[in-house]
Enzyme design. Sequence first.
Site, PDB file in Angstrom:
ATOM      1  CG  ASN A   1      89.345  44.679  -0.772  1.00 46.92           C
ATOM      2  OD1 ASN A   1      88.960  43.524  -0.428  1.00 46.92           O
ATOM      3  ND2 ASN A   1      88.865  45.744  -0.791  1.00 46.92           N
TER       4      ASN A   1
ATOM      5  CG  PHE B   1      81.020  36.294  -5.627  1.00 43.79           C
ATOM      6  CD1 PHE B   1      80.030  35.768  -5.216  1.00 43.79           C
ATOM      7  CD2 PHE B   1      81.750  35.704  -6.629  1.00 43.79           C
ATOM      8  CE1 PHE B   1      79.472  34.652  -5.796  1.00 43.79           C
ATOM      9  CE2 PHE B   1      81.368  34.498  -7.119  1.00 43.79           C
ATOM     10  CZ  PHE B   1      80.370  33.839  -6.841  1.00 43.79           C
TER      11      PHE B   1
ATOM     12  CB  SER C   1      70.547  39.173  -0.902  1.00 47.95           C
ATOM     13  OG  SER C   1      70.110  39.118   0.464  1.00 47.95           O
TER      14      SER C   1
ATOM     15  CE1 TYR D   1      74.882  42.900   1.718  1.00 47.22           C
ATOM     16  CE2 TYR D   1      72.712  42.172   2.699  1.00 47.22           C
ATOM     17  CZ  TYR D   1      73.892  42.007   1.913  1.00 47.22           C
ATOM     18  OH  TYR D   1      73.906  40.686   1.269  1.00 47.22           O
TER      19      TYR D   1
ATOM     20  CE  LYS E   1      74.759  41.938  -2.016  1.00 38.92           C
ATOM     21  NZ  LYS E   1      75.747  42.155  -2.880  1.00 38.92           N
TER      22      LYS E   1
ATOM     23  CG  PHE F   1      66.642  32.239  -0.229  1.00 39.36           C
ATOM     24  CD1 PHE F   1      66.691  32.390  -1.865  1.00 39.36           C
ATOM     25  CD2 PHE F   1      65.689  32.680   0.437  1.00 39.36           C
ATOM     26  CE1 PHE F   1      65.690  33.442  -2.334  1.00 39.36           C
ATOM     27  CE2 PHE F   1      64.695  33.407  -0.201  1.00 39.36           C
ATOM     28  CZ  PHE F   1      64.463  33.642  -1.468  1.00 39.36           C
TER      29      PHE F   1
ATOM     30  N   GLY G   1      65.713  44.304  12.851  1.00 41.59           N
ATOM     31  CA  GLY G   1      65.855  44.230  11.349  1.00 41.59           C
ATOM     32  C   GLY G   1      65.618  42.522  10.864  1.00 41.59           C
TER      33      GLY G   1
HETATM   34  N1  UFG Z   1      70.769  34.317  14.647  1.00 43.34           N
HETATM   35  C1  UFG Z   1      70.674  33.799  15.980  1.00 43.34           C
HETATM   36  N2  UFG Z   1      71.935  34.173  16.628  1.00 43.34           N
HETATM   37  C2  UFG Z   1      73.018  34.412  15.723  1.00 43.34           C
HETATM   38  C3  UFG Z   1      72.920  34.803  14.410  1.00 43.34           C
HETATM   39  C4  UFG Z   1      71.998  34.659  13.933  1.00 43.34           C
HETATM   40  O1  UFG Z   1      69.631  33.663  16.447  1.00 43.34           O
HETATM   41  O2  UFG Z   1      74.133  34.517  16.552  1.00 43.34           O
HETATM   42  C5  UFG Z   1      69.230  33.974  13.874  1.00 43.34           C
HETATM   43  C6  UFG Z   1      68.824  35.418  13.168  1.00 43.34           C
HETATM   44  O3  UFG Z   1      68.086  36.156  14.013  1.00 43.34           O
HETATM   45  C7  UFG Z   1      67.907  34.687  11.913  1.00 43.34           C
HETATM   46  C8  UFG Z   1      68.975  33.559  11.617  1.00 43.34           C
HETATM   47  O4  UFG Z   1      69.688  33.245  12.688  1.00 43.34           O
HETATM   48  O5  UFG Z   1      66.755  34.556  12.366  1.00 43.34           O
HETATM   49  C9  UFG Z   1      69.701  33.710  10.156  1.00 43.34           C
HETATM   50  O6  UFG Z   1      70.536  34.833  10.629  1.00 43.34           O
HETATM   51  P1  UFG Z   1      71.798  35.216   9.754  1.00 43.34           P
HETATM   52  O7  UFG Z   1      72.571  36.494  10.291  1.00 43.34           O
HETATM   53  O8  UFG Z   1      72.795  33.925   9.582  1.00 43.34           O
HETATM   54  O9  UFG Z   1      71.421  35.822   8.283  1.00 43.34           O
HETATM   55  P2  UFG Z   1      70.148  36.537   8.012  1.00 43.34           P
HETATM   56  O10 UFG Z   1      69.060  35.860   7.303  1.00 43.34           O
HETATM   57  O11 UFG Z   1      70.081  37.624   9.168  1.00 43.34           O
HETATM   58  O12 UFG Z   1      71.251  37.329   6.784  1.00 43.34           O
HETATM   59  C10 UFG Z   1      71.553  36.787   5.857  1.00 43.34           C
HETATM   60  C11 UFG Z   1      72.540  37.359   5.123  1.00 43.34           C
HETATM   61  C12 UFG Z   1      72.449  38.898   4.809  1.00 43.34           C
HETATM   62  C13 UFG Z   1      71.377  38.931   3.890  1.00 43.34           C
HETATM   63  C14 UFG Z   1      70.056  38.403   4.654  1.00 43.34           C
HETATM   64  C15 UFG Z   1      68.650  38.578   4.017  1.00 43.34           C
HETATM   65  O13 UFG Z   1      73.739  37.277   5.945  1.00 43.34           O
HETATM   66  O14 UFG Z   1      73.416  39.105   4.023  1.00 43.34           O
HETATM   67  O15 UFG Z   1      70.259  37.111   4.837  1.00 43.34           O
HETATM   68  O16 UFG Z   1      67.648  38.264   4.780  1.00 43.34           O
HETATM   69  F1  UFG Z   1      70.881  40.431   3.708  1.00 43.34           F
END
Ligand code: UFG
Length: 344
Positions: free
Chosen positions: A33, A82, A126, A151, A155, A180, A299
Amino acid sequence: MAKILVTGGAGYIGSHTVVELQKVGFEVVIVDNLSNSNIEVLSGIEKITGIRPAFENIDCVDYVSMDRMFDKYQNISAIIHFAASKAVGESVEKPLLYYRNNLVSLINLLQLMPIHKINNIVFSSSCTVYGQPDILPVTEDAPIKTALSPYGNTKQICEEIICDTIHTNPCYKSIILRYFNPIGAHPSAEIGELPNGVPNNLLPFVTQTAIGLRKQLNVFGNDYDTPDGSCIRDYIHVVDLAKAHVIAVQRMLNQRTKSDVETFNLGTGRGLSVLEVIETFEKVNGVKVPYRIVDRREGDIEKVWADPTYANEVLGWTAVETVEETLRSAWAWELNLAERAKAE
Ligand code: UFG
């Protein structure tokens, strides 16, 4: 060759998967979409493979339109699902939007599968389902932890919906893939991640900071119980991830699955800290990423990385790209976006 429906096929992981499916000869129908993607992605796919995939601008939540779509494209052999909302923070603000989008889409597909004689579905899950695992690297049989966001909960619930539904029909098969952290872009730099607005995820924020679109990257915390104090994740090249979907589809179509639902971790098995990502990105691309340490993000999981052994052994799949190459591809894509913006 078999026809595969890819919902969310104009999105980040979806578009890379479409390319890999086409490369081995599958015919692809994309339903998207465009809520978090751009129609130009189709041109990127076409530049890489020479084939423009069939495309329908439909929201999977719309049962009637999905039903019509299945009537139009007869004989779909498998679905890769997806299409979903994926911003953790937004899901806290708008939980019903997330429950509606993510759960209803899947329910619609599962309801439509028997009507249109489709037996196979691959589902995008995820590593978020593990929360903070007690044992690292995390295996597929690690306990599912209480979700930290709507979210994450969608999942978990989607996985349960699949498990509860698949056994109702002996022909049904599902493969659940727990991703991951996907990063990087296709080596052609024709497709990549296209975040809307300010990126939530680390890599698009890194590349946008390096190119000057953002002043500074905020590193969320350096007081975690990790060697350098920043969080650790398992960053996987999106093309490696995409290839696992092709293997999953082939496994279902060739009737090689061992149970009606199979679940696999898709990661590299290597954990990398936020500061290591920044340092490696700067080194391999010869650019600076100005950053500062700020408070922890609510979180966030402290550390998680995959044990990909099960996917290695059963699917014969391994993530092969190095982190250096992956970070180079992310930068090449950002440079390409900048070129396009200049040309407009
Ligand atoms: N981070 C920063 N600065 C930023 C963005 C991220 O320091 O501006 C850090 C976060 O704190 C984290 C790491 O980079 O430690 C990765 O963060 P992301 O947001 O890239 O990814 P996440 O691991 O938080 O999230 C991802 C997916 C989600 C999923 C999650 C599961 O985006 O969809 O993994 O853990 F749910």
